[in-house]
Design an enzyme around this catalytic site. Sequence first.
Site, mmCIF file in Angstrom:
data_model
loop_
_atom_site.group_PDB
_atom_site.id
_atom_site.type_symbol
_atom_site.label_atom_id
_atom_site.label_comp_id
_atom_site.label_asym_id
_atom_site.label_seq_id
_atom_site.Cartn_x
_atom_site.Cartn_y
_atom_site.Cartn_z
ATOM 1 N N CYS A 1 0.821 -1.213 0.000
ATOM 2 C CA CYS A 1 0.000 0.000 0.000
ATOM 3 C C CYS A 1 0.857 1.267 0.000
ATOM 4 O O CYS A 1 0.637 2.188 -0.786
ATOM 5 C CB CYS A 1 -0.932 -0.010 1.202
ATOM 6 S SG CYS A 1 -0.126 -0.528 2.735
ATOM 7 N N HIS B 1 -2.571 5.568 6.177
ATOM 8 C CA HIS B 1 -1.199 6.057 6.337
ATOM 9 C C HIS B 1 -1.169 7.518 5.874
ATOM 10 O O HIS B 1 -1.989 7.915 5.035
ATOM 11 C CB HIS B 1 -0.228 5.302 5.423
ATOM 12 C CG HIS B 1 -0.222 3.822 5.555
ATOM 13 N ND1 HIS B 1 0.131 3.174 6.715
ATOM 14 C CD2 HIS B 1 -0.485 2.836 4.653
ATOM 15 C CE1 HIS B 1 0.095 1.860 6.518
ATOM 16 N NE2 HIS B 1 -0.294 1.627 5.276
ATOM 17 N N GLN C 1 -4.939 1.932 3.339
ATOM 18 C CA GLN C 1 -4.105 0.746 3.090
ATOM 19 C C GLN C 1 -4.908 -0.458 2.613
ATOM 20 O O GLN C 1 -4.394 -1.301 1.884
ATOM 21 C CB GLN C 1 -3.325 0.396 4.367
ATOM 22 C CG GLN C 1 -4.127 -0.243 5.492
ATOM 23 C CD GLN C 1 -4.958 0.755 6.302
ATOM 24 O OE1 GLN C 1 -4.829 1.961 6.133
ATOM 25 N NE2 GLN C 1 -5.798 0.245 7.188
#
Length: 337
Positions: free
Chosen positions: A141, A221, A301
């Site tokens: 990811c 993230h 992700q």
Amino acid sequence: MAVKVAVNGYGTIGKRVADAISLQKDMEVVGVTKTKPDFDAKMAIKKGYRLYAAIPDRVKVFESAGLEVEGTIEDLLKEVDIVVDCSPNKIGAENKKLYEKLGVKAIFQGGEKKDVAEVSFNAIANYEEAVGKQFVRVVSCNTTGLTRLIYTIKKNFPIKKVRATMIRRVVDPKEDKKGLVNGIQPNPIKLPSHHGPDVQSILPDVNIITAAFKVPTTIMHVHSVAIEMEKDISEEDIKSAFAEEPRIMLFNSEDGFTSTAKIIEFARDLRLRYDLYENAVWEDSIGVVDGEVYVTQAINQESIVIPENIDAIRAMLELMDKEESIKETNRTLKIGV
Ligand code: NAD
């Protein structure tokens, strides 16, 4: 006729890959595998997927739980043109022995080392390299997010070097066995992190160093990226390059997107399971100082690699060329609409 696909490992990535394949006209899910008869296995059957045992001697465990399986992974592989391996980190390399034995093409995920496959893959950056290949790895990811962003700039404007810091969600939302409750973990402590070399497995000529930290959050993230450019460039150049790439979505703090929590709230209204396949770039983070571009993006992700898996199937089975495949994947997953 639609090509036949197996999904080995119906977990976070596997269930999303299966659902995305089901939206395509040129491919079909023949079956999915699980190792145990849990709620995910029951849901797979409820959704109409044929269920197989990922580990052959587990068939009896499914049977004693009252769950009917169609056979084992080996039975499933005999029926398909390609398998998308979505098993946990490092298990894909083990499963590869079976794919080799049966001569089945396979896609691996980012938890595998790059040497598991002939090509590390990102659709917009190197689709052509996967055409006709036997084994391809869709990168992780974080690497997918970085590669998309860097490639989108690089294809128009030459880059000197990239320095990126990744603030990583510690685990996926479903996890209850591990996590980080109260701390910030440099991961790794000694720099650089593996993400830079992973980007170079797709873009070998990019000078990139990365650092990564895990934080107690589960949804996305965040990447803070600094790119030193070869030539002068303006904020507008960068914004228009991102605006033209459907797999990058621009967000603005003026609209209330002040954190990943707000981006995911938007995605909850937009998509099944709040899957955000696009890089979420904060438009108002884009800046240029002394020939260096600054930008901040967020990456969901669980879903960013899903379109890449669909394009990898098309490349490996030579179903469409790059532009056609990406366009079709974007259309069916409602990316860029
Ligand atoms: P997961 O744990 O959610 O799912 C893995 C699935 O594989 C489970 O259903 C498990 O039962 C099954 N499984 C276990 N042993 C197996 C075996 N021997 N053969 C086949 N299946 C088996 O994991 P995930 O998060 O979906 O990760 C899968 C892969 O995708 C990993 O390589 C991971 O690094 C990569 N990836 C994960 C994410 C993410 O954030 N979750 C993002 C990008 C890439």
